[in-house]
Design a protein around this motif. Structure first.
Motif, PDB file in Angstrom:
ATOM      1  N   ASN A 160       0.862  -1.277  -0.038  1.00 48.34           N
ATOM      2  CA  ASN A 160      -0.015   0.002   0.143  1.00 48.34           C
ATOM      3  C   ASN A 160       0.595   1.419  -0.024  1.00 48.34           C
ATOM      4  OD1 ASN A 160      -2.467  -1.458   0.243  1.00 48.34           O
ATOM      5  ND2 ASN A 160      -1.871  -1.648   2.345  1.00 48.34           N
ATOM      6  N   SER A 161       2.119   1.183  -0.281  1.00 49.00           N
ATOM      7  CA  SER A 161       2.945   2.439  -0.400  1.00 49.00           C
ATOM      8  C   SER A 161       3.172   2.668  -1.687  1.00 49.00           C
ATOM      9  CB  SER A 161       4.175   1.978   0.203  1.00 49.00           C
ATOM     10  OG  SER A 161       5.110   3.010   0.396  1.00 49.00           O
ATOM     11  N   PHE A 162       3.864   3.700  -2.055  1.00 44.31           N
ATOM     12  CA  PHE A 162       4.648   4.078  -3.318  1.00 44.31           C
ATOM     13  C   PHE A 162       5.913   4.379  -3.190  1.00 44.31           C
ATOM     14  CE2 PHE A 162       4.542   8.519  -3.445  1.00 44.31           C
ATOM     15  CZ  PHE A 162       3.897   9.090  -2.397  1.00 44.31           C
ATOM     16  N   TYR A 163       6.639   4.917  -4.358  1.00 42.53           N
ATOM     17  CA  TYR A 163       8.094   5.234  -4.597  1.00 42.53           C
ATOM     18  C   TYR A 163       8.282   6.597  -4.132  1.00 42.53           C
ATOM     19  CZ  TYR A 163      12.474   4.689  -6.461  1.00 42.53           C
ATOM     20  OH  TYR A 163      13.889   4.573  -6.608  1.00 42.53           O
ATOM     21  N   ASP A 164       7.982   6.839  -2.566  1.00 38.09           N
ATOM     22  CA  ASP A 164       8.105   8.260  -1.960  1.00 38.09           C
ATOM     23  C   ASP A 164       9.556   8.628  -1.786  1.00 38.09           C
ATOM     24  OD1 ASP A 164       8.671   6.713   0.201  1.00 38.09           O
ATOM     25  OD2 ASP A 164       6.700   7.487   1.203  1.00 38.09           O
ATOM     26  N   TYR A 165       9.724   9.884  -1.243  1.00 37.23           N
ATOM     27  CA  TYR A 165      10.799  10.339  -0.863  1.00 37.23           C
ATOM     28  C   TYR A 165      11.771   9.568   0.063  1.00 37.23           C
ATOM     29  CZ  TYR A 165      14.444  14.004   0.212  1.00 37.23           C
ATOM     30  OH  TYR A 165      15.505  14.781   0.363  1.00 37.23           O
ATOM     31  N   GLN A 166      11.290   9.201   0.971  1.00 40.93           N
ATOM     32  CA  GLN A 166      11.815   8.321   2.150  1.00 40.93           C
ATOM     33  C   GLN A 166      12.202   7.097   1.455  1.00 40.93           C
ATOM     34  OE1 GLN A 166      12.179   9.613   5.082  1.00 40.93           O
ATOM     35  NE2 GLN A 166      13.253   7.829   5.894  1.00 40.93           N
ATOM     36  N   THR A 167      11.394   6.539   0.934  1.00 38.28           N
ATOM     37  CA  THR A 167      11.819   5.057   0.193  1.00 38.28           C
ATOM     38  C   THR A 167      12.819   5.297  -0.859  1.00 38.28           C
ATOM     39  OG1 THR A 167       9.483   4.699   0.264  1.00 38.28           O
ATOM     40  CG2 THR A 167      10.815   3.233  -0.965  1.00 38.28           C
ATOM     41  N   LYS A 168      13.035   6.404  -1.351  1.00 43.74           N
ATOM     42  CA  LYS A 168      13.963   6.811  -2.650  1.00 43.74           C
ATOM     43  C   LYS A 168      15.431   6.685  -2.098  1.00 43.74           C
ATOM     44  CE  LYS A 168      11.119   8.399  -6.390  1.00 43.74           C
ATOM     45  NZ  LYS A 168      10.497   9.751  -6.719  1.00 43.74           N
ATOM     46  N   TYR A 169      15.448   7.651  -1.080  1.00 42.09           N
ATOM     47  CA  TYR A 169      16.852   7.808  -0.559  1.00 42.09           C
ATOM     48  C   TYR A 169      17.385   7.337   0.878  1.00 42.09           C
ATOM     49  CZ  TYR A 169      16.274  10.747  -4.892  1.00 42.09           C
ATOM     50  OH  TYR A 169      15.988  11.013  -6.075  1.00 42.09           O
ATOM     51  N   PHE A 170      16.262   7.189   1.536  1.00 37.30           N
ATOM     52  CA  PHE A 170      16.590   6.872   3.073  1.00 37.30           C
ATOM     53  C   PHE A 170      16.153   5.386   3.498  1.00 37.30           C
ATOM     54  CE2 PHE A 170      16.256  11.499   2.141  1.00 37.30           C
ATOM     55  CZ  PHE A 170      17.464  11.629   2.763  1.00 37.30           C
ATOM     56  N   SER A 171      15.592   4.558   2.669  1.00 33.17           N
ATOM     57  CA  SER A 171      15.590   3.295   3.130  1.00 33.17           C
ATOM     58  C   SER A 171      15.643   2.226   2.021  1.00 33.17           C
ATOM     59  CB  SER A 171      14.082   3.201   3.737  1.00 33.17           C
ATOM     60  OG  SER A 171      13.192   3.673   2.854  1.00 33.17           O
ATOM     61  N   GLU A 172      17.166   1.948   1.812  1.00 33.33           N
ATOM     62  CA  GLU A 172      17.504   1.119   0.833  1.00 33.33           C
ATOM     63  C   GLU A 172      16.725  -0.394   0.545  1.00 33.33           C
ATOM     64  OE1 GLU A 172      21.729   0.700  -0.638  1.00 33.33           O
ATOM     65  OE2 GLU A 172      21.700   2.484   0.780  1.00 33.33           O
ATOM     66  N   GLN A 173      16.416  -0.770   1.834  1.00 32.51           N
ATOM     67  CA  GLN A 173      15.809  -2.020   2.044  1.00 32.51           C
ATOM     68  C   GLN A 173      14.419  -2.117   1.461  1.00 32.51           C
ATOM     69  OE1 GLN A 173      17.269  -0.080   4.294  1.00 32.51           O
ATOM     70  NE2 GLN A 173      18.006  -1.294   5.946  1.00 32.51           N
ATOM     71  N   ALA A 174      13.723  -0.895   1.421  1.00 29.31           N
ATOM     72  CA  ALA A 174      12.241  -0.858   1.072  1.00 29.31           C
ATOM     73  C   ALA A 174      11.961  -1.186  -0.204  1.00 29.31           C
ATOM     74  CB  ALA A 174      11.658   0.409   1.559  1.00 29.31           C
TER      75      ALA A 174
END
Ligand code: ATP
Ligand code: MG
Ligand code: MG
Ligand code: MG
Length: 364
Positions: A256-270
């Protein structure tokens, strides 16, 4: 060989920090090449500060302090500066005129033709697209309008002006919902790194998402929210000779997520990056053709990353958006897809510099 490259990083943009990280990667690559390198940081307030190092560390937290100290110690004249070329020359290590400008910058003021206008007035070769292609690439409403004219498939969308929404947000929402059903996706027309982008599944989240986008831009793009596979294609070259990279897929693992800012640069495992994407040969060919067509229509120079969606429900490919200065960090897709295609970072940067010189020659 032996060219003097002036690299810009930072920027008066929501993607300032991303740019610092892209610049670190590119500066490290350029440092190993036979050329002279000067760096200039642009602060979040828009000031241009020459940076003392070659970018081996480029500390995104402390660079401004380092640059200010360096500024005091320099005897390169900084004022009065009477022409764009003189201004840009004053930013190099030795005050000499740079041969190539490399704006490793993302977002508004950076990737939208603004700084490209300064470069053009200075008549110095620069990496990447010119004013019009940069502006059209940055503005998702402009890009979709133009590309739709050329029959490129785009996700159904609605243009909302902040002023219209502020005047009467109820009426504005009625207009939107007459055209597009929930669930919706909202983003600023001129954005990047997913800043200000979000899902809207009902009226209250729609108003929230619009308010968030409206903080960043006066024009807002509303789209149908699709269940997507995200397929991205790197492009290298000048009009009309482009080379497409292998297609990469970004898989966001959070449900239920999308490719947001946090996911792009700060949570490589996501996320998981899959290069080449596991798609059919036919789909790969379709994406390559569309990516090249988009670059030809917009007359992209140097580089771009063209983002596509595969709609899982309609089983259809859509152009999503184009980035004329794609993320270029160690973990970014653009350098990775080209590495998979046989161009390491040095080869890639070398070609970008060459393309900058060739484009300048062609235009003058
Ligand atoms: P970039 O960092 O690639 O420049 P951006 O801020 O320009 O990103 P988009 O790429 O358009 O914006 O959107 C960011 C992300 O939001 C997409 O990668 C995708 O995960 C999600 N997204 C965007 N539009 C939609 C949509 N219509 N339906 C579903 N998800 C979407
Ligand atoms: Mg983008
Ligand atoms: Mg971008
Ligand atoms: Mg994108």
């Amino acid at each position: 060989k032996g060219k003097h490259v002036l690299l810009f990083f930072g920027g008066k943009s929501t993607e300032h920090l991303v740019s610092c990280r892209s610049a670190l990667f590119i500066a490290r690559t350029l440092s190993k090449m036979p050329l002279k390198l000067s760096l200039v940081g642009i602060t979040v307030n828009g000031d241009f500060l020459p940076y003392p190092f070659d970018g081996e560390h480029l500390d995104s937290e402390n660079w401004v302090k380092e640059a200010e100290e360096y500024g005091k110690s320099r005897n390169v004249p900084s004022a009065p500066i009477s022409s764009p070329a003189a201004f840009l020359s004053s930013l190099t290590k030795d005050g000499s005129k740079p041969d190539i400008l490399f704006p490793v910058l993302h977002g508004i003021n950076c990737e939208d033709g603004a700084i490209q206008g300064l470069f053009k007035m200075a008549d110095i070769p620069f990496v990447g697209s010119g004013i019009l292609a940069s502006a059209c690439g940055m503005d998702k409403i402009a890009a979709k309008t133009i590309l739709q004219h050329y029959k490129i498939p785009v996700v159904p969308w609605f243009r909302l002006s902040r002023r219209v929404w502020q005047m009467n947000n109820e009426d504005a929402c009625i207009d939107i919902l007459e055209k597009l059903p929930f669930p919706l996706f909202v983003k600023p027309a001129n954005g990047g790194s997913s800043v200000g982008a979000g899902k809207a599944n009902n009226l209250s989240s729609l108003n929230q998402a619009i308010a968030a986008a409206a903080e960043l831009d006066s024009e807002i793009l509303i789209e149908r929210q699709l269940r997507v596979r995200e397929l991205e294609c790197g492009v290298l070259g000048n009009f009309p000779n482009y080379l497409a990279s292998p297609v990469g897929e970004i898989i966001v693992k959070k449900p239920n997520s999308f490719y947001d800012y946090q996911t792009k640069y700060f949570s490589e495992q996501a996320t998981e990056t899959c290069i080449p994407a596991t798609i059919t040969t036919l789909m790969t060919r379709q994406i390559h053709e569309l990516a090249l067509e988009v670059c030809n229509i917009l007359q992209i120079s140097g580089l771009a990353r063209v983002d596509f969606f595969f709609d899982r429900d309609a089983r259809k490919i859509y152009f999503n958006e184009i980035n004329t200065m794609p993320g270029f960090t160690e973990i970014s897709l653009y350098p990775q897809v080209f590495a998979a295609g046989g161009f390491d970072a040095t080869e890639l940067c070398g070609r970008l510099l060459y393309l900058a010189l060739a484009e300048h020659e062609e235009r003058s």
